[in-house]
Design an enzyme around this catalytic site. Structure first.
Site, PDB file in Angstrom:
ATOM      1  N   ASP A 190       0.816  -1.210   0.000  1.00  0.00           N
ATOM      2  CA  ASP A 190       0.000   0.000   0.000  1.00  0.00           C
ATOM      3  C   ASP A 190       0.860   1.275   0.000  1.00  0.00           C
ATOM      4  O   ASP A 190       1.881   1.335   0.682  1.00  0.00           O
ATOM      5  CB  ASP A 190      -0.844  -0.021   1.282  1.00  0.00           C
ATOM      6  CG  ASP A 190      -2.194   0.609   1.069  1.00  0.00           C
ATOM      7  OD1 ASP A 190      -2.593   0.740  -0.099  1.00  0.00           O
ATOM      8  OD2 ASP A 190      -2.826   0.973   2.065  1.00  0.00           O
TER       9      ASP A 190
HETATM   10  C1  LIG Z   1       5.111  -8.477 -11.280  1.00  0.00           C
HETATM   11  C2  LIG Z   1       4.691  -7.755 -10.059  1.00  0.00           C
HETATM   12  C3  LIG Z   1       4.583  -8.516  -8.806  1.00  0.00           C
HETATM   13  C4  LIG Z   1       4.439  -6.410 -10.124  1.00  0.00           C
HETATM   14  C5  LIG Z   1       3.936  -5.652  -8.988  1.00  0.00           C
HETATM   15  C6  LIG Z   1       4.163  -4.172  -9.139  1.00  0.00           C
HETATM   16  C7  LIG Z   1       3.526  -3.420  -7.996  1.00  0.00           C
HETATM   17  C8  LIG Z   1       4.427  -2.795  -6.996  1.00  0.00           C
HETATM   18  C9  LIG Z   1       2.190  -3.354  -7.926  1.00  0.00           C
HETATM   19  C10 LIG Z   1       1.456  -2.630  -6.846  1.00  0.00           C
HETATM   20  C11 LIG Z   1       0.049  -2.351  -7.316  1.00  0.00           C
HETATM   21  C12 LIG Z   1      -0.822  -1.627  -6.365  1.00  0.00           C
HETATM   22  C13 LIG Z   1      -2.191  -1.343  -6.866  1.00  0.00           C
HETATM   23  C14 LIG Z   1      -0.394  -1.255  -5.138  1.00  0.00           C
HETATM   24  C15 LIG Z   1      -1.175  -0.458  -4.151  1.00  0.00           C
HETATM   25  O1  LIG Z   1      -0.703   0.897  -4.129  1.00  0.00           O
HETATM   26  P1  LIG Z   1      -1.673   2.047  -4.625  1.00  0.00           P
HETATM   27  O2  LIG Z   1      -1.535   2.193  -6.100  1.00  0.00           O
HETATM   28  O3  LIG Z   1      -3.067   1.696  -4.155  1.00  0.00           O
HETATM   29  O4  LIG Z   1      -1.169   3.359  -3.918  1.00  0.00           O
HETATM   30  P2  LIG Z   1      -1.949   4.188  -2.796  1.00  0.00           P
HETATM   31  O5  LIG Z   1      -2.179   3.229  -1.659  1.00  0.00           O
HETATM   32  O6  LIG Z   1      -0.997   5.303  -2.431  1.00  0.00           O
HETATM   33  O7  LIG Z   1      -3.225   4.693  -3.401  1.00  0.00           O
END
Ligand SMILES: CC(C)=CCC/C(C)=C/CC/C(C)=C/COP(=O)(O)OP(=O)(O)O
Length: 250
Positions: free
Chosen positions: A2
């Protein structure tokens, strides 16, 4: 994982940069896990809810996923260095074809790795996983279910174990459902780490987390490092030691 978008904002980076740095943070955390003997790691990379984000953001996350799957398949990647089997868990039919094919390729390429398991949850929510497992269990026993219906016998359909299992025969047992969970390849987790201080599970591993320790450091995911890794393990051990002591005393 997160806090990637908040990290982008906080550091005034270009859109999407937080997720890229988030992937590097994931690679570092995996290295610590494998060096310290944690053999099963499950990451929540993309939930079914995440499809509701803007089409541009969904596309950019899918592009990143595709790029990073190729990266983890390289010979010198963490996955290959530590002998890790990669499993993509979730409703993979919801993914675009290139991402789904890359995920399938990664699972096939690492199927013989046996030192550790990395489950990557994509197009995943726990409630969807449970529904899927119940449906599969019913389908598996469909002939018996129809037979039962036509005979009018007073049998129960689903048993969750315990008392009622002694007094009734059931067609679908807890083990039947668990066998169809996306997560069947890994044992239930000991620790769930959710960054940015959030203490909600947000539809992640609800079935598997009944006895799990939740650790929620205040750092955003791209900021996570060895200190948080160590705290998670030490706190888990402390709680276990305390519970063990209590159990022995009672
Ligand atoms: C191949 C592989 C495993 C790739 C993974 C890449 C990666 C780090 C994905 C995270 C995606 C995600 C929606 C995370 C949540 O942060 P958020 O976007 O919800 O950020 P926020 O909490 O600040 O809104």
């Amino acid at each position: 994982m997160d806090g990637n978008r908040r990290f982008t904002k906080k550091c005034k980076l270009m859109e999407g940069a937080g997720h890229k740095i988030g992937f590097s943070a994931l690679m570092s955390m995996l290295k610590y896990c494998y060096e310290f003997g944690v053999r099963y790691v499950t990451v929540y990379a993309f939930s079914i809810e995440n499809f509701k984000r803007s089409p541009e953001e969904v596309q950019s996350l899918m592009d990143l996923m595709l790029e990073k799957i190729e990266e983890i398949l390289k010979e010198q990647s963490i996955v290959n260095r530590y002998g890790v089997r990669v499993i993509f868990s979730g409703n993979l039919k919801l993914l675009s074809e290139p991402v789904r094919l890359a995920a399938e390729r990664a699972m096939l390429a690492t199927a013989k790795n046996s030192k550790a398991v990395l489950s990557i949850c994509v197009a995943y929510t726990s409630t969807n996983e449970i529904m899927h497992a119940v449906q599969e269990s019913c389908e598996e026993k469909w002939d018996e279910i129809t037979l039962l219906n036509s005979s009018g016998a007073g049998y129960g359909l689903i048993s969750l174990g315990g008392y009622e299992q002694d007094v009734m025969d059931h067609l679908i047992k807890l083990t039947d459902i668990e066998k169809h969970m996306y997560m069947a390849a890994a044992p239930d987790p000991d620790i769930i780490v959710r960054t940015s201080g959030e203490t909600r599970l947000s539809n992640f591993l609800l079935w598997q987390s009944a006895n799990c320790y939740l650790y929620s450091p205040s750092v955003l995911w791209p900021e996570i490092g060895f200190r948080q890794f160590l705290w998670a393990i030490l706190n888990f051990q402390r709680i276990h030691f305390y519970l063990d002591k209590q159990r022995k005393q009672s």
